[in-house]
Scaffold this motif. Structure first.
Motif, short mmCIF file in Angstrom:
data_model
loop_
_atom_site.label_atom_id
_atom_site.label_comp_id
_atom_site.label_asym_id
_atom_site.label_seq_id
_atom_site.Cartn_x
_atom_site.Cartn_y
_atom_site.Cartn_z
N VAL A 127 -96.38 -14.89 113.54
CA VAL A 127 -96.40 -15.69 114.76
C VAL A 127 -97.69 -16.49 114.82
O VAL A 127 -98.78 -15.92 114.66
CB VAL A 127 -96.25 -14.80 116.01
CG1 VAL A 127 -96.47 -15.62 117.28
CG2 VAL A 127 -94.87 -14.15 116.04
N ILE A 128 -97.57 -17.79 115.05
CA ILE A 128 -98.73 -18.68 115.09
C ILE A 128 -98.64 -19.52 116.35
O ILE A 128 -97.64 -20.20 116.59
CB ILE A 128 -98.77 -19.60 113.85
CG1 ILE A 128 -98.80 -18.78 112.56
CG2 ILE A 128 -99.97 -20.54 113.92
CD1 ILE A 128 -98.41 -19.57 111.34
N GLY A 193 -102.03 -22.60 126.21
CA GLY A 193 -103.22 -22.22 125.44
C GLY A 193 -102.89 -21.12 124.45
O GLY A 193 -101.81 -21.08 123.86
N TYR A 194 -103.84 -20.20 124.26
CA TYR A 194 -103.63 -19.13 123.31
C TYR A 194 -102.49 -18.20 123.73
O TYR A 194 -101.92 -17.48 122.91
CB TYR A 194 -104.91 -18.32 123.12
CG TYR A 194 -105.90 -18.99 122.21
CD1 TYR A 194 -105.67 -19.07 120.85
CD2 TYR A 194 -107.06 -19.58 122.72
CE1 TYR A 194 -106.57 -19.70 120.00
CE2 TYR A 194 -107.97 -20.22 121.89
CZ TYR A 194 -107.71 -20.27 120.53
OH TYR A 194 -108.59 -20.90 119.69
N ASP A 213 -104.60 -16.89 114.26
CA ASP A 213 -104.89 -18.15 114.94
C ASP A 213 -104.92 -19.31 113.95
O ASP A 213 -105.25 -19.14 112.76
CB ASP A 213 -106.24 -18.06 115.66
CG ASP A 213 -106.11 -17.41 117.03
OD1 ASP A 213 -104.99 -17.00 117.39
OD2 ASP A 213 -107.13 -17.28 117.73
N ASP A 214 -104.63 -20.52 114.47
CA ASP A 214 -104.51 -21.67 113.59
C ASP A 214 -105.84 -22.29 113.19
O ASP A 214 -105.88 -23.36 112.57
CB ASP A 214 -103.60 -22.73 114.21
CG ASP A 214 -104.18 -23.37 115.46
OD1 ASP A 214 -105.21 -22.87 115.96
OD2 ASP A 214 -103.61 -24.38 115.94
N ASP A 215 -106.96 -21.63 113.55
CA ASP A 215 -108.27 -22.10 113.07
C ASP A 215 -108.83 -21.14 112.02
O ASP A 215 -110.04 -21.13 111.76
CB ASP A 215 -109.26 -22.25 114.23
CG ASP A 215 -109.44 -20.97 115.03
OD1 ASP A 215 -108.94 -19.93 114.59
OD2 ASP A 215 -110.07 -21.01 116.09
N SER A 318 -108.96 -8.49 119.74
CA SER A 318 -108.96 -9.94 119.58
C SER A 318 -107.62 -10.38 119.00
O SER A 318 -107.16 -9.85 117.99
CB SER A 318 -110.09 -10.38 118.64
OG SER A 318 -109.91 -11.73 118.28
N GLY A 319 -107.00 -11.36 119.66
CA GLY A 319 -105.72 -11.87 119.18
C GLY A 319 -105.83 -12.79 118.00
O GLY A 319 -104.82 -13.31 117.51
#
Length: 463
Positions: A127-128, A193-194, A213-215, A318-319
């Motif tokens: 999941v992103i 958002g997130y 996360d996408d970063d 942390s997600g």
């Protein structure tokens, strides 16, 4: 007269001998890849790294051959508890001394759980949450890892630009219209958002969910090899956790570790692990005040270790890099507590911290484990920590009320599922924290609404 080998045949033979120097097989035609794979198998040189190279090509012919030959990723961590001779010696000793076999049963149980960790592709969803429109470099960086799994990408409803996603992945993309259609008029649960990634948790139908996360891009380990974060997460989830007695030599189910002297044998079979929390290299998951004071600080230490978080010990999950057993605790990962004007940087959010505290209490109550440590990802997000501090400061202050609450909260024995636990916790949040700040009452309402959504989506009535 013997026919001399063709140039193509010599080239394939050379490739077999120089596998360590090959990083990308995708430009090679499928029929040549099939010949190369068969020769690698014949030469006994097929490894996890090599298999990932073939899978990353995304070519149907290659994937069909891998499936036809039933080639799967197998991880076999090393433990004395899976050494047959040691077990037989214990069995002989117990038989000769006529002692209780219960300790031996725990050894066998641990050995059985650790004999093989088989990662089955169709058990996993990636999941992103897409907060940036151009996902090309992110997806290409993860291609060797992600290409074998189903991906759920949730576009941030506030993102106006079209997503740019390269081909070669098994992806379902969900946008604001999909969220509105499924969630309807709900105002308590927000997916902006997130928090948009929670929509992916809601609609997934797989046993295991991995979220990155996408970063972030794959990290490198101490030997310079790329970290397969998905594989490590699944290993964490498929091997037992040991929350009731702390093992000072890290996770005893990791390669190179074991139970230390004095660890009770009656506890060595552990419990099911429901949540795996990975870490970040480069930009650690610091809060805005710390990042503002140490703007140049970077986490460059790759610590090759996993720990089970002890029973009744709180942690701010942390997600950025997590995985969980959706069947066991999926409903407990709830988007509830949001700051006013919550932003688009991790410094400006608290929803995953609240969620992590909830799921840890629920895991403790249900007798499930939580692990922290490996795998790492390389995090590249940037932003102005001082500006973010203005948005996060209230969250920093709220933690002084949140921590004592979660440390002391007790769930009734009648709560036997994650859904039950979230509902009971929402009642307690409303009663005890609602009087502290209206934000907590809103969080309690979101928790109740989330469980209604979870049951509705699970029943199929929302489609």
């Amino acid at each position: 007269m013997k026919t001399p080998p063709s140039l193509l045949s010599l080239t394939i033979d050379s490739a077999v001998l120089n596998l360590s120097n090959i990083s990308d097989l995708s430009p090679i035609p499928a029929h040549i890849l099939l010949d190369l794979l068969l020769r690698i198998l014949k030469a006994g040189k097929l490894t996890e790294k090599v298999l990932r190279l073939f899978i990353a090509t995304g070519k149907d012919e290659v994937l069909s051959l891998v499936q036809a030959l039933n080639i799967q990723h197998i991880f076999t961590p090393v433990l004395p508890t899976n050494k047959v001779k040691v077990l037989l010696a214990f069995e002989k000793h117990f038989a000769e001394t006529k002692q209780d076999f219960s300790l031996l049963d725990n050894l066998y149980s641990a050995a059985q759980k650790m004999s093989q960790v088989n990662i089955i592709d169709n058990e996993v969803d990636i999941v992103i949450g897409a907060l940036h429109s151009d996902m090309t470099s992110f997806m290409n960086a993860w291609r060797p890892v992600f290409s074998r799994f189903h991906l759920i990408i949730i576009k941030d409803p506030d993102l106006q630009e079209e997503l740019q996603i390269p081909e070669g992945f098994n992806i379902d993309v969900y946008t604001k219209s999909d969220i509105d259609r499924l969630v309807g008029s709900s105002t308590s649960v927000l997916f902006s958002g997130y928090s948009c990634r929670y929509f992916g948790f809601l609609i997934s139908r797989k046993k295991y969910v991995v979220c990155v996360d996408d970063d972030c891009i794959p990290a490198k380990d101490n030997t310079g090899n790329s970290v397969d974060a998905v594989a490590q997460h699944i290993v964490n989830l498929k091997t037992p956790a040991t929350p009731f007695f702390f093992n000072t030599l890290y996770d005893p189910f990791c390669k190179g570790a074991d139970f230390v002297r004095g660890y009770p044998f009656s506890l060595r079979s552990g419990v099911d692990c429901a949540l795996s929390c990975g870490l970040c290299l480069n930009l650690a998951d610091l809060d805005a005040p710390t990042q503002a004071l140490k703007p140049e600080q970077r986490n460059l230490r790759y610590v090759d270790a996993v720990l089970t978080v002890p029973l009744r010990t709180m942690m701010p999950v942390s997600g950025i890099n997590i995985a969980f057993n959706r069947e066991a605790v999926g409903p407990a990962l709830v988007p509830a507590l949001r700051l006013v004007g919550e932003g688009k940087l991790r410094w400006e959010t608290v929803e995953d911290i609240w969620c992590g505290m909830c799921v840890k209490v629920i895991c403790d109550h249900l007798g499930l484990g939580v692990k922290s440590g490996l795998p790492y990802v390389w995090r590249t997000e940037r932003g102005n920590a001082i500006e973010s501090l203005k948005k996060e400061w209230k969250g920093v202050k709220l933690m002084e009320d949140i921590f004592p609450f979660f440390q002391s909260v007790s769930l009734p024995q009648s709560a036997t599922t994650a859904e039950d636990c979230v509902i009971e916790m929402a009642k307690t949040v409303k009663e005890q924290l609602g009087k502290v700040d209206p934000m907590f009452s809103e969080a309690a309402e979101a928790m109740e609404e989330w469980i209604k959504l979870w049951k509705l989506v699970g029943s199929g009535q929302s489609s």
